[in-house]
Scaffold this active site. Structure first.
Site, short mmCIF file in Angstrom:
data_model
loop_
_atom_site.label_atom_id
_atom_site.label_comp_id
_atom_site.label_asym_id
_atom_site.label_seq_id
_atom_site.Cartn_x
_atom_site.Cartn_y
_atom_site.Cartn_z
N ARG A 96 -8.09 -17.69 32.21
CA ARG A 96 -7.73 -16.35 31.78
C ARG A 96 -6.78 -15.81 32.84
O ARG A 96 -6.99 -16.01 34.03
CB ARG A 96 -8.96 -15.42 31.70
CG ARG A 96 -10.14 -15.93 30.88
CD ARG A 96 -9.84 -16.12 29.43
NE ARG A 96 -9.13 -14.98 28.84
CZ ARG A 96 -8.26 -15.10 27.85
NH1 ARG A 96 -7.96 -16.27 27.36
NH2 ARG A 96 -7.67 -14.03 27.38
N GLU B 131 -4.76 -8.97 22.46
CA GLU B 131 -5.51 -8.90 23.73
C GLU B 131 -6.90 -8.32 23.50
O GLU B 131 -7.90 -8.85 24.00
CB GLU B 131 -4.76 -8.02 24.74
CG GLU B 131 -3.39 -8.53 25.17
CD GLU B 131 -3.43 -9.84 25.94
OE1 GLU B 131 -4.53 -10.30 26.31
OE2 GLU B 131 -2.34 -10.41 26.17
N ASN C 83 -10.47 -10.39 23.74
CA ASN C 83 -11.51 -9.97 24.69
C ASN C 83 -12.88 -9.88 24.04
O ASN C 83 -13.89 -10.26 24.64
CB ASN C 83 -11.14 -8.64 25.33
CG ASN C 83 -10.14 -8.81 26.47
OD1 ASN C 83 -9.82 -9.92 26.86
ND2 ASN C 83 -9.65 -7.69 26.98
N1 LIG Z 1 -14.76 -6.70 24.95
C1 LIG Z 1 -15.19 -6.98 26.20
N2 LIG Z 1 -16.51 -7.21 26.42
C2 LIG Z 1 -16.95 -7.50 27.67
N3 LIG Z 1 -16.16 -7.60 28.76
C3 LIG Z 1 -14.85 -7.40 28.59
C4 LIG Z 1 -14.29 -7.08 27.31
N4 LIG Z 1 -12.96 -6.91 27.47
C5 LIG Z 1 -12.69 -7.13 28.77
N5 LIG Z 1 -13.82 -7.42 29.46
C6 LIG Z 1 -13.92 -7.68 30.93
O1 LIG Z 1 -12.70 -7.24 31.54
C7 LIG Z 1 -12.08 -8.32 32.25
C8 LIG Z 1 -10.57 -8.17 32.20
O2 LIG Z 1 -10.06 -8.33 30.87
P1 LIG Z 1 -8.56 -8.77 30.66
O3 LIG Z 1 -7.69 -7.83 31.44
O4 LIG Z 1 -8.29 -8.88 29.22
O5 LIG Z 1 -8.45 -10.19 31.37
P2 LIG Z 1 -9.03 -11.63 30.89
O6 LIG Z 1 -9.35 -11.54 29.42
O7 LIG Z 1 -7.93 -12.58 31.16
O8 LIG Z 1 -10.24 -11.88 31.72
C9 LIG Z 1 -12.62 -9.57 31.59
O9 LIG Z 1 -12.57 -10.70 32.44
C10 LIG Z 1 -14.05 -9.16 31.25
O10 LIG Z 1 -14.89 -9.25 32.39
MG LIG Z 2 -8.22 -10.64 28.00
#
Ligand SMILES: Nc1ncnc2c1ncn2[C@@H]1O[C@H](COP(=O)(O)OP(=O)(O)O)[C@@H](O)[C@H]1O
Ligand SMILES: [Mg+2]
Lengths: 149, 113
Positions: A111, A53, A57
Site C-alpha cells: 500500500r 481510493e 479502503n
Molecule cells: N475504511 C477504512 N476502514 C479502516 N481503516 C481504514 C479505512 N480507510 C483507511 N483506513 C486506515 O487509514 C490508513 C491510510 O489509508 P490510505 O491513505 O488510503 O493508505 P493505504 O490504503 O495505502 O494504507 C490505512 O492504512 C488504514 O489503516
Molecule cells: Mg488506501
C-alpha cells in the site's frame, strides 16, 4: 451562500459486497452518474480516482477478513456541487488524523499510504467519520465547473 | 494482456495497459517480478502509455518494484504518465527515487474524447 445553492437535485445509492473486483464497477458507476454535470475529462478522472481510493479502503482495511457491505451515495446539488459518501461497517479507524497522513499505512502489502492524500488533492473537501468497531464513512465534495467553462 | 514485457539492451520494459487498481495490481506485480527475478536487469522501464486509469495502488506497485530493484542495484524509469498519474507519483516523492516522465501533450489529446 444562498439557500438554492444547497438544493439537492438528484441522487443515487448503491450497495456492494466488498470484493476487489467491484472497485472498477464502483468508480465507473459514480463517474457515470456524475457525467450529467458535463464534467471535464480531468474532473471526471479526479472523481473516479477519489472514489476508487475510498472503496478500496473499505475492501482492504474496513473488511480485512472479507466480506461486508459497502454503501455508496452520490448527490448533485444546485450550482454544480457534487457530493459522494462511501461507507463500510467494518473495523473502523482509531486515529483518523494519523490515518490521513501521507504515506501512513497499516498494511505492509504494497500500500502506498496515499489514499487519503489523493482524495484530498483531487477533491475540494473530504470528511472522515470513523470509530473502532463502528465502521467508516468518507464524504467527498467537489464543485464541477464542467466543459461549458 | 494488461502487461507486455520486453527485454533489450539491458533494459526490461513493461508496457502497462488498461486500469491499474488494487484488484489488478496483484497480477501485474506477479508478471513483472517473475521477469525481474529471471533477468536482474540494470534498468526497469514502466511504460504507462496504455494505462487508462490508475489510483494509488499503482504508486504502491511502482514503489514495490523500486525496492525490489534496489536488491541488485537496478535503476527505475517511469514514462508516459498522464497528468493525474504524474501528480499521484509525486505525492509519494517518487521523483527523488526514479526518473519520471509525463506523456507528450499531443499524445495525450489522442486518448481524450
Ligand atoms: N475504511 C477504512 N476502514 C479502516 N481503516 C481504514 C479505512 N480507510 C483507511 N483506513 C486506515 O487509514 C490508513 C491510510 O489509508 P490510505 O491513505 O488510503 O493508505 P493505504 O490504503 O495505502 O494504507 C490505512 O492504512 C488504514 O489503516
Ligand atoms: Mg488506501
Amino acid at each position: 451562500m444562498s439557500k438554492t445553492k444547497h438544493t439537492l437535485l438528484n441522487q443515487m445509492k448503491l450497495e456492494l459486497d466488498s470484493h476487489s473486483v467491484n472497485e472498477s464497477f464502483a468508480r465507473a458507476a459514480v463517474a457515470a452518474f456524475a457525467a450529467q454535470l458535463d464534467p471535464t475529462v480531468e474532473e471526471l478522472t479526479e472523481i473516479k480516482t477519489a472514489v476508487s481510493e475510498a472503496v478500496t479502503n473499505c475492501i482492504v482495511h474496513g473488511y480485512p477478513a472479507c466480506c461486508g457491505k459497502i454503501t455508496i451515495w452520490a448527490g448533485i446539488y444546485h450550482g454544480g456541487q457534487f457530493r459522494v459518501w462511501v461507507k463500510d461497517r467494518g473495523v473502523g479507524i482509531a486515529d483518523i488524523a494519523q490515518a490521513r497522513q501521507p504515506l501512513f499505512t497499516t498494511l505492509s502489502e504494497e500500500r502506498a499510504g496515499l489514499g487519503f492524500a489523493v482524495m484530498e488533492s483531487f477533491m475540494d473537501r473530504i470528511k472522515v467519520r470513523s470509530k473502532p468497531g463502528g465502521g467508516t464513512t468518507v464524504t467527498l465534495e467537489k464543485e464541477i465547473r464542467g466543459r461549458a467553462q | 494482456m494488461p502487461v507486455e514485457l520486453r527485454y533489450e539492451k539491458c533494459c526490461l520494459t513493461a508496457l502497462l495497459s488498461g486500469e491499474i487498481d488494487h484488484h489488478s495490481a496483484a497480477f501485474l506485480r506477479g508478471e513483472i517480478d517473475a521477469a525481474l527475478a529471471r533477468l536482474h536487469p540494470p534498468l526497469l522501464c514502466l511504460d504507462f502509455d496504455g494505462v487508462t486509469f490508475m489510483d494509488s495502488s499503482a504508486v504502491g506497485l511502482v514503489m514495490g518494484r523500486y525496492k525490489y530493484l534496489r536488491g541488485f542495484d537496478g535503476a527505475l524509469e517511469v514514462v508516459n504518465l498522464s497528468p493525474a498519474a504524474y501528480r499521484m507519483m509525486r505525492l509519494s516523492n517518487l521523483q527523488s527515487l526514479a526518473k519520471l516522465a509525463q506523456k507528450q501533450p499531443e499524445k495525450r489529446e489522442k486518448v481524450q474524447p
